[in-house]
Design an enzyme around this catalytic site. Structure first.
Site, PDB file in Angstrom:
ATOM      1  N   GLU A   1       1.542  -6.728  -7.778  1.00  0.00           N
ATOM      2  CA  GLU A   1       0.686  -5.972  -8.696  1.00  0.00           C
ATOM      3  C   GLU A   1       0.365  -6.775  -9.966  1.00  0.00           C
ATOM      4  OE1 GLU A   1       1.994  -1.431  -7.449  1.00  0.00           O
ATOM      5  OE2 GLU A   1       2.834  -2.297  -9.270  1.00  0.00           O
TER       6      GLU A   1
ATOM      7  N   GLU B   1       1.681  -0.219  -0.393  1.00  0.00           N
ATOM      8  CA  GLU B   1       2.586   0.769  -0.976  1.00  0.00           C
ATOM      9  C   GLU B   1       1.925   2.136  -1.021  1.00  0.00           C
ATOM     10  OE1 GLU B   1       4.313  -0.064  -4.760  1.00  0.00           O
ATOM     11  OE2 GLU B   1       4.651  -2.189  -4.323  1.00  0.00           O
TER      12      GLU B   1
END
Length: 666
Positions: free
Chosen positions: A161, A314
């Site tokens: 991320e 995710e």
């Protein structure tokens, strides 16, 4: 992208997987060795065949600089391979060990006010720090030298991320170098930034600093260039480590996980540098609108990847831990979320995480295996879902085509937000969702991405001689182009859109578009740099509203505009809706201009939802699309010739698709 092939189809075939790959982030370093054997058995029960390993394991792998502890990882990878589970091996540079900050304080990021962000959490790194960059290279070299040939490793996961930024002195130096490469001369930079305003003239690049705390508003051109720099700097971090992997393993599949519509990184510019796109997305089970956001986000990933399958890296099986009130998903909601992503092209379905953490900040973040263990509804639900995905036929189906393209230019988004703007009511992401809703309610698939994707690709065929893309090539792919929020309009976009319309396309433009150029300098003359001239309107000024106003169409029907409208007049366009009262009475709000074989629709205000949907429906009908709303609780997604129907209600839903009457269980 660095590869043009469908790497996920190859991976599925290599592992003998007919359906989607199914798995989770796996963090064995958090657990004693005796738990690992149980994990493997539970993975078998849950049909897990894909796991990401090591995302947050840097301190375990390198407990002190240059000393590595890898025996535990050797065993984990061997055990996973023995069970036929594919591994996405992470380069764990998103969360440096505390020793890096202790030994190299400059590796820690600084806020705009000069405060240091310390270790004790995660993401505590400065992307411009030489010490951080070298330490990241060292751990990457060790991992790739040791595991490049390991049979379990099928994918490399660089970082996690990416979205960190810093305002320190090393970042200032890197920013100056970036600006010098972009502008070449300080006079050019002064002109681009408009530094004659507020006495901000720069003597040389050495006068430049990143955006820091100031007495009042910052220069928006500085803000936008720093955003561009930040995205490029983070991409350089990724490419630096990906290059080390590629040098040792030329055929490696390399990725990193995106975060949907994320403001700090320009994913349109990043997408060509990953071998397979991956995204993290967490729906809010307490918010029914979350499904629309998810659908649009998944469409974004599919579009950026030119239709190739992608990875849902995710999601949550139940509750997250970072909302103020963490409502858990039911098993049914989790199933719906998963099949939505799969229908939109996600052929790897993964979760954070496999086993719920027993300690730390994510103790209350759900997992496939909850604190109570496998004898739970949560685990049984995900195991059943894993079995379903094992048998899914969707992964063998090509994505098909869309007839609608939504323009989402990251630079325009970043330029539209911040201090000193006319209003905060025109959030570009909210605009995207408002304009997407009629298509979502009708089950009409859209593509969404930067206008740079108008360029020909391998899928669509390149223009002869590598020529610039034309509106004609755009109309060969789409019937309707929607610009919900095009605050920043580059001059080169307008001719492409004009040709698209002349060739028969329908163009729908949202309010407050064509306001500034690439330097956040106002387009002068009332024609929005040519974009409003194309629409056949002239804009005098923006007009944020204190109270809603009434508008009417030529039949006398009334509607409402709230919070924002523009002071417009028509030049070559026809008025569809005009202001019915007050200081702006008689001013056009919605216009329509026929041009060539197509037309342009301009919406100069925030219409009430019903009227907005009606105007969008008319533009869609002109493009040959019927936006008939589905039952309220029903969601329809098309993947090629396949149709996936999701029923969010508790009772059966009845509908007709392609002449077939269906009853979908609740």
């Amino acid at each position: 992208m660095s590869r043009s092939c469908d790497v996920l189809s190859h991976l599925r075939a290599q592992h003998g997987v007919r359906g989607a790959l199914f798995g989770a982030d796996y963090n064995p370093e958090q657990w004693p060795r005796e738990v690992h054997a149980e994990d493997l058995d539970l993975m078998d029960r849950a049909h897990v065949d894909f796991v990401t390993v090591g995302v947050f394991s840097w301190a375990r792998l390198e407990p002190e600089p240059g000393r590595f502890d890898v025996a535990w990882l050797d065993q984990v990878l061997d055990d996973l391979h023995a069970r036929g589970i594919a591994v996405d091996l992470a380069i764990p540079v998103a969360s440096p060990p505390p020793w890096l900050g202790v030994m190299h304080p400059g590796s820690l990021p600084e806020t705009r006010s000069g405060s240091t962000l310390w270790w004790g959490s995660r993401n505590q790194f400065n992307p411009s720090s030489p010490a951080y960059r070298e330490a990241a290279r060292r751990i990457t070299r060790m991992l790739v030298q040791r595991y490049a040939e390991h049979p379990a490793v099928v994918m490399w996961h660089v970082g996690n991320e990416y979205g960190q930024l810093s305002h320190d002195d090393s970042t200032a130096g890197a920013f100056r170098a970036w600006l010098q490469a972009r502008y070449g001369d300080i006079d050019v930079l002064n002109q681009a930034w408009g530094t004659t305003v507020w006495s901000m003239g720069l003597r040389g690049f050495e006068d430049v600093i990143p955006p820091r705390e100031t007495p009042y508003l910052l220069n928006p051109a500085l803000e936008l260039d720093f955003a561009r720099f930040t995205s490029d700097q983070l991409l350089d971090c990724y490419l630096d480590l990906a290059g080390i992997i590629r040098e040792a393993a030329p055929d490696a599949c390399i990725t990193t996980n995106f975060m949907g519509f994320f403001p700090l990184v320009d994913y349109g510019a990043w997408s060509e540098h990953v071998d397979v796109l991956a995204d993290d997305h967490y729906t809010d089970p307490a918010d029914p609108a979350s499904r629309l956001t998810a659908s649009l986000t998944h469409s974004y990933l599919r579009t950026l990847g030119h239709g190739r399958p992608w990875v849902l890296m995710e999601q949550a099986a139940g509750a997250v831990n970072w909302r103020a009130h963490n409502v858990p998903k039911t098993a049914a909601q989790n199933r719906l979320d998963t099949w939505r992503a799969h229908a939109h092209g996600a052929d790897v379905i993964s979760y954070f995480q496999f086993r719920q953490a027993a300690s730390g900040p994510e103790t209350f973040h759900s997992a496939l295996v909850p604190h109570a263990g496998a004898d739970t509804a949560r685990f049984c639900g995900v195991a059943e879902l894993g079995r379903e995905l094992d048998d899914s036929p969707l992964a063998d189906i090509a994505p098909g085509t869309s007839r609608v393209f939504f323009v989402h230019d990251w630079e325009s988004w970043r330029a539209a937000v911040g201090g000193g703007r006319a209003t905060s009511a025109l959030d570009p992401i909210a605009q995207n969702e408002m304009y997407y809703e009629p298509f979502f309610r009708a089950g009409e698939r859209v593509d969404i991405g930067p206008s740079t994707l108008f360029a020909p690709t391998e899928e669509f065929g390149a223009a002869e001689g590598g020529a610039e893309p034309s509106g004609s090539s755009l109309h060969s792919r789409y019937d309707l182009v929607v610009l919900p929020s095009q605050f920043l309009a580059r001059a080169e976009l307008t001719p492409v859109l004009e040709q698209f319309v002349r060739d028969g396309g329908q163009l729908l433009i949202g309010p407050h578009s064509g306001v500034v150029d690439q330097d956040v300098r106002a387009h002068l003359g009332g024609f929005g740099g040519g974009l409003l001239e194309l629409a056949g309107v002239f804009r005098e000024e923006p007009w944020p509203l204190a109270v809603p106003i009434v508008v009417c169409d030529d039949t006398g029907a009334e509607a409402e505009v709230s919070r924002f409208v523009e002071v417009l007049r028509t030049t070559t366009a026809h008025r569809l809706w005009t202001v019915a009262e007050g200081a702006l009475q008689g001013r056009p709000v919605v216009t329509h201009r026929e041009l060539g074989k197509g037309a342009i629709w301009y919406l100069g205000g925030l219409l009430d939802p019903e009227t907005l949907h009606s105007v969008i429906g008319r533009a869609a009908a002109a493009a040959g699309l019927e936006l008939a709303s589905l039952p309220e609780q029903v969601e329809v997604i098309r993947r090629g010739e396949a149709v996936v129907v999701l029923n969010h209600g508790s009772s059966p839903a009845r509908l007709s698709i392609a002449g077939a009457d269906l009853e979908v269980p609740g």
